[in-house]
Design an enzyme around this catalytic site. Structure first.
Site: not given
Ligand code: G6Q
Length: 546
Positions: A208, A214, A269-270, A355, A386, A514
């Site tokens: 996003k 990463e 994002g989520r 989250e 199990h 972060k």
């Molecule tokens: C979700 C969070 C988080 C995000 C990641 C990736 O709601 O904000 O999990 O999706 O940190 O972020 P980017 O999509 O900006 O790389």
């Protein structure tokens, strides 16, 4: 806007506390024995599924008070605020409109004076055209070879949703092999690259913000690997696509606007798998199945928005969670899908739920005085049986469970499916009924065990039972039903956030780690060591010595 709400001060809560005292002394088994209609009373059957909550530690009075609690919290108003695009993500000053991504695009929805449904349809069309071209081979790799592999590079919300749905719908695959790289542990990327031929591999960089450490590290390394493997920088144009709201950063990385799929700051994002972030899902199952996924979620959203709370699946899921968490004081919640294809659902829900509601500040900016989001975890059945089910049956903590199952088998091994379903039902039955000392004694005696040995063994073989569960039983696992399932959970999380007085759509807790990693990295790279606590500094020195 969402109004502040104090669950502890609500009128319904007083009554619920009294009822909880009574229910703590009541065994659900006795409730079933005294009411032959209990299953009828406490299950719902919207199209294509059954939601059975009769094994929860509830009665009619509890359910009535829980619904009153939702009314006191003005849940109806909150639902409308979300669906109509009010800025309910207060701390980020944003609307929360992921439901629009799966909405009916023929019905306009104005956000800041603009019809966002037109924009949503444009991106869906762009995704469809791209997916069809990749699947047909019209868009091929740099050397002219058809794409056979897709690597989704992203993390958190840009990884877990598409990964979970691609696995869930693997039976609907149109032939591309999907891979997901998220971790900044280089082993993650290395393992995938070792198994894909460069000339047949398409990379989708999903971020996003397009600033995530990463994802950018993995995307840059994948780009270098591709250029080295194919011996030409120009190959990047054919082999990379991006999903982002940060178009300038994507262009700087070297991906053209034609291959960039956008979304908007009003999609968290989520909660983003329903739009461009779902590109890998669309590539995997094709545009028509992706549309069915959206239709399933829309069906469930309509149910959530328009159904009376007493008959509303996500509202009841949320209220039962609140009953278990705040009144019966259960701190954890397990999600146990009896479908191997849903093996990543618990991980996906861990993010979605923890989250969103793993917070201790209320909407009034004060520390809350009540319990909020429980620990969410799980694994598919029967594997978990199990392993950790021991604790679910006999541990000192009571952990409510969601069982998720499908009546129609997904594989040709239909006998396996009968065993799978038998296990699912048996587990929920065992957790609720338990096995009393008298029953154990009778059983062991029948097996011919001596009275002395029975006395030694008795307590070990007793199951208290009274361990609550929901069962979500779907007719079949399809794109539609997966859309429906995920929407139910998303909306459940929303309802709980409203009642817990949370802002569920920010994630400030993720930011601190972060920030601190960015402070320590230069020291690991050979730069100056920042001021650190004794433990962190001690560990850093060990790393620097090697
Ligand atoms: C979700 C969070 C988080 C995000 C990641 C990736 O709601 O904000 O999990 O999706 O940190 O972020 P980017 O999509 O900006 O790389």
């Amino acid at each position: 806007m969402l109004k502040p709400f104090q669950i502890n001060e609500a009128e319904a809560s007083g009554k619920l506390r009294e009822l909880a005292d009574k229910m703590m002394k009541t065994h659900t088994r006795a409730l079933f024995q005294s009411d032959a209609q209990r299953f009828d009373r406490f299950h719902l059957s919207p199209d294509g599924l059954t939601f059975d909550y009769s094994k929860q530690r509830i009665n009619e009075e509890v359910m009535n008070e829980l619904v009153k609690l939702a009314e006191e919290a003005d849940l109806k108003g909150a639902i409308e605020s979300m669906f109509t695009g009010e800025k309910i993500n207060f701390t980020e000053d944003r609307a929360v409109l992921h439901t629009a991504l799966r909405g009916d695009t023929s019905k306009p929805l104005l956000h800041e004076g603009k019809d966002i449904m037109t924009d949503i349809q444009l991106v869906l069309d762009q995704m469809s055209a791209f997916s069809k071209n990749i699947l047909s081979g019209d868009f091929a790799g740099f050397t002219g070879k058809r794409f056979k592999h897709v690597v989704n590079i992203g993390i958190g919300g840009s990884d877990l949703g598409p990964l979970m749905v691609c696995e869930a719908l693997s039976g609907f695959s149109q032939g591309l092999k999907m891979h997901f790289v998220s971790n900044v542990d280089g082993a993650d990327l290395a393992n995938v690259l070792a198994n894909v031929p460069a000339d047949e591999t398409l990379f989708i960089v999903v971020s996003k913000t397009f600033t995530t450490q990463e994802t950018l590290a993995n995307a840059a390394a994948a780009k270098n690997w591709l250029v080295q493997s194919l011996g030409n920088e120009a190959a990047v144009a054919d082999h990379f696509a991006a999903v982002s709201t940060n178009i300038p950063a994507v262009e700087k990385f070297g991906i053209s606007a034609m291959r960039t799929f956008g979304f908007w700051d009003w999609v968290g994002g989520r909660y983003s798998l329903w739009g461009a972030v779902g590109l890998s899902v669309m590539l995997s199952v094709g545009p028509e199945n992706f549309k069915d996924l959206l239709r399933g979620a829309r069906y469930a959203d309509d149910h959530f928005r328009n159904t009376d709370f007493k008959k509303n699946v996500p509202v009841l899921m949320a209220l039962l969670g609140i009953w278990n968490r705040n009144f019966l004081k259960m701190a954890s919640h397990a999600v146990l899908p009896y479908s191997n294809n849903l093996r990543r659902l618990p991980a996906y829900l861990q993010q979605a739920d923890m989250e969103s509601n793993g917070k201790s500040s209320g909407r009034d900016g004060m520390r809350v005085k009540h319990e909020t989001g429980p620990t969410i975890w799980g694994e598919p059945g029967t594997n978990g049986q199990h392993a950790f089910y021991q604790l679910l049956h006999q541990g000192t903590d009571i952990i409510p469970v969601d069982f998720i199952a499908y009546i129609t088998p997904l594989s040709r091994f239909t006998d396996h499916h009968k065993k799978l379903l038998a296990n699912c039902l048996a587990q929920s039955e065992a957790m609720m009924n338990g096995r009393s000392a008298d029953e154990v004694r009778a059983m062991l005696s029948k097996q011919g065990m001596s009275e002395n040995r029975i006395d030694e063994m008795l307590q070990h073989k007793v199951f208290e039972g009274n361990r609550p569960s929901n069962t979500l039983l779907f007719d079949e696992l399809t794109p539609f039903s997966v859309g429906c399932l995920v929407s139910f959970y998303e909306n459940k999380i929303f309802v709980q956030g409203v009642i817990w007085n949370m802002y569920s759509f920010d994630q400030w807790g993720v930011e601190l780690g972060k920030e601190l990693a960015m402070r320590i990295l230069p020291a690991i790279e050979g730069g100056e060591v920042p001021p650190l606590d004794g433990s962190t500094n001690g560990l850093l020195q060990l790393i620097l010595r090697c």
